[in-house]
Write a protein that holds these residues in place. Structure first.
Motif, PDB file in Angstrom:
ATOM      1  N   SER A 190      -4.053  -6.423   2.438  1.00 54.05           N
ATOM      2  CA  SER A 190      -4.418  -5.089   2.902  1.00 54.05           C
ATOM      3  C   SER A 190      -3.201  -4.180   3.008  1.00 54.05           C
ATOM      4  O   SER A 190      -3.296  -2.975   2.742  1.00 54.05           O
ATOM      5  CB  SER A 190      -5.117  -5.192   4.262  1.00 54.05           C
ATOM      6  OG  SER A 190      -6.225  -6.069   4.201  1.00 54.05           O
ATOM      7  N   SER A 191      -2.067  -4.754   3.388  1.00 55.29           N
ATOM      8  CA  SER A 191      -0.832  -3.973   3.458  1.00 55.29           C
ATOM      9  C   SER A 191      -0.468  -3.455   2.070  1.00 55.29           C
ATOM     10  O   SER A 191      -0.095  -2.287   1.907  1.00 55.29           O
ATOM     11  CB  SER A 191       0.311  -4.830   4.009  1.00 55.29           C
ATOM     12  OG  SER A 191       0.031  -5.263   5.327  1.00 55.29           O
ATOM     13  N   TYR A 192      -0.588  -4.338   1.072  1.00 53.69           N
ATOM     14  CA  TYR A 192      -0.304  -3.914  -0.297  1.00 53.69           C
ATOM     15  C   TYR A 192      -1.337  -2.891  -0.774  1.00 53.69           C
ATOM     16  O   TYR A 192      -0.980  -1.862  -1.372  1.00 53.69           O
ATOM     17  CB  TYR A 192      -0.280  -5.114  -1.238  1.00 53.69           C
ATOM     18  CG  TYR A 192      -0.035  -4.703  -2.671  1.00 53.69           C
ATOM     19  CD1 TYR A 192       1.196  -4.192  -3.062  1.00 53.69           C
ATOM     20  CD2 TYR A 192      -1.048  -4.788  -3.630  1.00 53.69           C
ATOM     21  CE1 TYR A 192       1.418  -3.772  -4.370  1.00 53.69           C
ATOM     22  CE2 TYR A 192      -0.831  -4.385  -4.941  1.00 53.69           C
ATOM     23  CZ  TYR A 192       0.403  -3.869  -5.305  1.00 53.69           C
ATOM     24  OH  TYR A 192       0.624  -3.449  -6.585  1.00 53.69           O
ATOM     25  N   ALA A 193      -2.589  -3.161  -0.504  1.00 54.51           N
ATOM     26  CA  ALA A 193      -3.651  -2.252  -0.933  1.00 54.51           C
ATOM     27  C   ALA A 193      -3.442  -0.854  -0.364  1.00 54.51           C
ATOM     28  O   ALA A 193      -3.678   0.154  -1.046  1.00 54.51           O
ATOM     29  CB  ALA A 193      -5.012  -2.794  -0.497  1.00 54.51           C
ATOM     30  N   GLY A 194      -2.970  -0.780   0.875  1.00 56.67           N
ATOM     31  CA  GLY A 194      -2.752   0.515   1.510  1.00 56.67           C
ATOM     32  C   GLY A 194      -1.609   1.306   0.916  1.00 56.67           C
ATOM     33  O   GLY A 194      -1.475   2.508   1.181  1.00 56.67           O
TER      34      GLY A 194
END
Length: 344
Positions: A238-242
């Motif tokens: 999710s950190s990467y996706a954000g």
């Protein structure tokens, strides 16, 4: 950190495709300084894209209130707690066995803000000037930063300014102070007044980790092993996706945290600042940087916050990092694109 980000948001969860049934999800309790909030966009994004549900997890955020955050971890009330370095280090000195297993924010949430066109190249150039602090809690940061810059408290005048956005901005723009020491919320507050600023916090301090996920040392490999591993993998994804697409992350955050998006321009500034906090130095999300922690420990001894140094390895544990980063970046990028196509 609690004073840094004060807006309260209501939770709103989305999912790609068919959502997992609530009764199929195992709850994980995580102590955080905030509810679902733009500053914690990985949670918002992960819920929107279904990454936590994919791991069979529902995330329950626990607010510690006025109690020490470490107490919830020690008593087993949460599986993970977001702790700042000083909390972990002081707990270790008191004999508690906590391991930091994931750095949530890889950069300092505070800064020393000067006008963008200020000629000062570094904090060392502000000797002999007046530096403003938002509140007394920022004094320690300034004194530590002055030491890094080869200055002392005697080399500057310190003025307490308070949290008023117009006052902070005017104090900088009219030259009453050369810099303002504050947190990310203060950065946004000054920017809200149309004042462009940058930070001169010494580089070695700007890499200070914040809100690190810690667990009880004796819990690693125990009954919650898969639960914690799944949570951290979903968080890293999710950190990467954000970070993939600002427009998509903004849309997700606006829906889940509307109180921070009354002014979309300021909300975007806030989100971009949060992205910089969560962005890792290299490609390893959550990387626990031993050399940074060793420096923090030494500095705490220097300012008499800690009696003696100890190896950073005693409070850092890489156990979950490989599993947390075991995801395909291209697949995440495709997920983001699909959500955007369906929802925007």
């Amino acid at each position: 950190m609690n004073k840094t980000l004060t807006a309260i948001a209501t939770a709103c969860t989305f999912a790609l495709g068919a959502p997992a049934m609530a009764q199929d999800l195992q709850e994980i309790d995580v102590l955080t300084p905030l509810p679902r909030h733009t500053a914690w966009y990985p949670l918002l994004v992960g819920e929107a894209l279904g990454y936590f549900a994919d791991e069979g997890i529902s995330v329950e955020l626990v607010n510690g209130g006025d109690l020490p955050a470490t107490a919830f971890l020690e008593n087993g009330q949460v599986q993970l707690a977001a702790l700042d370095p000083s909390e972990v280090i002081l707990a270790h000195e008191r004999g508690f066995d906590f391991d930091v297993v994931y750095e949530v924010m890889h950069n300092a949430v505070e800064g020393i803000f000067v006008l963008e066109d200020n000629e000062a190249a570094s904090l060392a150039d502000l000797g002999g000037t007046t530096i403003g602090i938002v509140g007394e809690s920022d004094r320690g940061l300034l004194l530590s930063a002055l030491g890094h810059a080869g200055l002392s408290e005697d080399d500057v005048t310190i003025a307490v300014l308070g949290e008023s956005a117009p006052l902070l901005a005017n104090s900088l723009s009219n030259g009453q102070v050369s810099a303002v020491v504050g947190a990310i919320s203060d950065f946004v507050a000054i920017r809200s007044q149309g004042i462009m600023i940058r930070s001169v916090l010494p580089d070695e301090m700007s890499k200070m980790p914040a809100n690190n996920f810690a667990v009880r040392g004796d819990s690693i490999g125990g009954e919650n092993e898969e639960l914690v591993q799944g949570f951290l993998r979903a968080w890293a994804k999710s950190s990467y996706a954000g970070l993939v697409d600002l427009e998509t992350t903004r849309a997700i955050a606006m829906e889940a945290d509307p109180e921070n998006w009354i002014n979309e321009e300021l909300g975007t500034i806030f989100l971009q600042a949060a992205q910089n906090l969560h962005r890792p130095e290299a490609d390893v999300f959550g990387d626990v940087r031993h050399e940074i922690w060793s420096s923090v420990i030494s500095e705490m001894v220097d300012v008499d916050m800690l009696d003696a140094t100890f190896p950073a390895e005693e409070i850092l544990n890489d156990h979950y990092l490989a599993a947390a980063n075991d995801f395909d970046h291209a697949e995440v990028e495709a997920d983001v694109a699909a959500w955007k196509a369906e929802n925007m």
